[in-house]
Design a protein around this motif. Structure first.
Motif, short mmCIF file in Angstrom:
data_model
loop_
_atom_site.label_atom_id
_atom_site.label_comp_id
_atom_site.label_asym_id
_atom_site.label_seq_id
_atom_site.Cartn_x
_atom_site.Cartn_y
_atom_site.Cartn_z
N PHE A 32 48.01 30.05 46.65
CA PHE A 32 47.17 28.84 46.68
C PHE A 32 45.98 28.98 45.74
N SER A 33 45.80 27.99 44.91
CA SER A 33 44.62 27.98 44.03
C SER A 33 43.38 27.57 44.82
N PRO A 34 42.25 28.25 44.60
CA PRO A 34 41.01 27.81 45.28
C PRO A 34 40.54 26.44 44.80
N ASP A 35 41.14 25.94 43.72
CA ASP A 35 40.72 24.64 43.17
C ASP A 35 40.94 23.50 44.17
N TYR A 36 41.85 23.68 45.12
CA TYR A 36 42.27 22.53 45.94
C TYR A 36 41.91 22.64 47.42
N GLY A 37 41.54 23.82 47.89
CA GLY A 37 41.14 23.94 49.29
C GLY A 37 42.27 23.80 50.29
N GLU A 38 43.49 24.17 49.90
CA GLU A 38 44.63 24.04 50.83
C GLU A 38 44.84 25.31 51.67
N ALA A 138 54.53 8.85 54.88
CA ALA A 138 54.21 7.96 56.00
C ALA A 138 52.74 7.56 56.00
N GLY A 139 51.93 8.20 55.17
CA GLY A 139 50.52 7.84 55.16
C GLY A 139 49.73 8.68 54.16
N ARG A 140 48.47 8.34 54.06
CA ARG A 140 47.58 9.05 53.13
C ARG A 140 46.26 9.34 53.85
N ARG A 141 45.77 10.55 53.69
CA ARG A 141 44.46 10.90 54.25
C ARG A 141 43.52 11.14 53.07
N HIS A 142 42.56 10.25 52.96
CA HIS A 142 41.65 10.33 51.81
C HIS A 142 40.72 11.54 51.94
N HIS A 143 40.54 12.21 50.82
CA HIS A 143 39.57 13.33 50.73
C HIS A 143 39.82 14.39 51.80
N TYR A 144 41.08 14.67 52.06
CA TYR A 144 41.46 15.61 53.12
C TYR A 144 41.18 17.05 52.72
N TYR A 145 41.36 17.35 51.43
CA TYR A 145 41.13 18.72 50.95
C TYR A 145 39.86 18.75 50.10
N ARG A 146 39.16 19.87 50.19
CA ARG A 146 37.96 20.04 49.37
C ARG A 146 38.07 21.36 48.62
N GLY A 147 38.09 21.30 47.29
CA GLY A 147 38.23 22.50 46.47
C GLY A 147 36.94 23.31 46.42
N ALA A 148 37.05 24.50 45.80
CA ALA A 148 35.92 25.43 45.76
C ALA A 148 34.71 24.81 45.07
N ASP A 149 34.93 23.88 44.13
CA ASP A 149 33.79 23.28 43.43
C ASP A 149 33.34 21.97 44.08
N GLY A 150 33.87 21.67 45.26
CA GLY A 150 33.46 20.46 45.97
C GLY A 150 34.33 19.25 45.68
N SER A 151 35.26 19.35 44.72
CA SER A 151 36.15 18.22 44.43
C SER A 151 37.02 17.91 45.64
N GLN A 152 37.29 16.63 45.84
CA GLN A 152 38.09 16.24 47.00
C GLN A 152 39.44 15.67 46.57
N PHE A 153 40.42 15.88 47.43
CA PHE A 153 41.80 15.49 47.09
C PHE A 153 42.43 14.84 48.31
N ASP A 154 43.21 13.80 48.06
CA ASP A 154 43.93 13.14 49.16
C ASP A 154 45.12 13.98 49.62
#
Ligand SMILES: CC(C)(COP(=O)(O)OP(=O)(O)OC[C@H]1O[C@@H](n2cnc3c(N)ncnc32)[C@H](O)[C@@H]1OP(=O)(O)O)[C@@H](O)C(=O)NCCC(=O)NCCS
Length: 165
Positions: A32-38, A138-154
């Motif tokens: 897992f890359s720290p870029d995505y917070g998964e 079946a759906g989307r969760r907005h800004h569910y993940y937060r990467g190491a630099d604070g970027s957010q991902f659905d």
């Protein structure tokens, strides 16, 4: 025949306990890359493991006993969730992820789960593996993940109902 022909690989699936978390965390850190917070932390993994229905599985290569991938799942009543799946980078694209996913589906169905779900970051190439197995968005969760630099991902919520034909 060439002596360079690849050896067939046999994977063994092993239910892991807390004392195998070093192997899981080594795979997690590489996959897992720290870029995505998964990724999960060790304490998040250790914290959920005693909960009812939670199963951590290690995929080991039989000959070397090397841990190459893992999954973390939870079954609750007739639902199951794939919480995490990861394969060590140098063994990716050789079918281990798909084998772990098939193992999740078989285990969950065997426990009586009729609806399987998971979250995947929008843009994660793992989505191709889930789609190929029959999972549908079946759906989307907005800004569910937060990467190491604070970027957010659905996150996309994917669902499979294995016995619905
Ligand atoms: C997702 C992951 C577990 C897949 O494991 P894997 O062992 O590489 O998967 P497989 O070899 O079984 O591939 C299954 C399919 O997934 C898709 N896929 C996986 N990685 C891909 C990539 N980098 N690019 C394109 N497609 C990919 C393909 O459809 C592939 O089938 P193909 O090789 O026949 O084209 C692995 O890439 C990984 O650990 N990724 C980092 C962690 C992660 O994002 N986990 C998922 C979210 S929890």
């Amino acid at each position: 025949m060439s002596s360079l022909a690849p050896r067939p690989t046999t994977l063994l699936f092993e239910r892991a306990e807390v004392d195998q978390l070093d192997e899981v965390m080594a795979i997690m850190a590489g996959a897992f890359s720290p870029d995505y917070g998964e990724a999960w932390t060790r304490s998040q993994c250790a914290g959920i493991m005693p909960m009812s229905g939670v199963v951590l599985t290690l995929a080991r290569e039989q000959a070397s006993a090397e841990a190459r991938g893992f999954s973390l799942l939870r079954t609750v009543a007739d639902e199951a969730e794939l919480l995490l799946i990861g394969v060590a980078p140098r063994f990716q694209r050789s079918g281990i992820g798909r084998a772990l996913l098939d193992h999740f589906i078989a285990h969950s169905s065997g426990c009586g789960a009729r609806r399987l779900h998971l979250e995947v970051r929008d843009g994660n190439l793992a989505a191709g593996m889930y789609r190929a197995t029959g999972f549908a968005v079946a759906g989307r969760r907005h800004h569910y993940y937060r990467g190491a630099d604070g970027s957010q991902f659905d996150a996309l919520t994917l669902v499979l109902e294995p016995n619905q034909g």
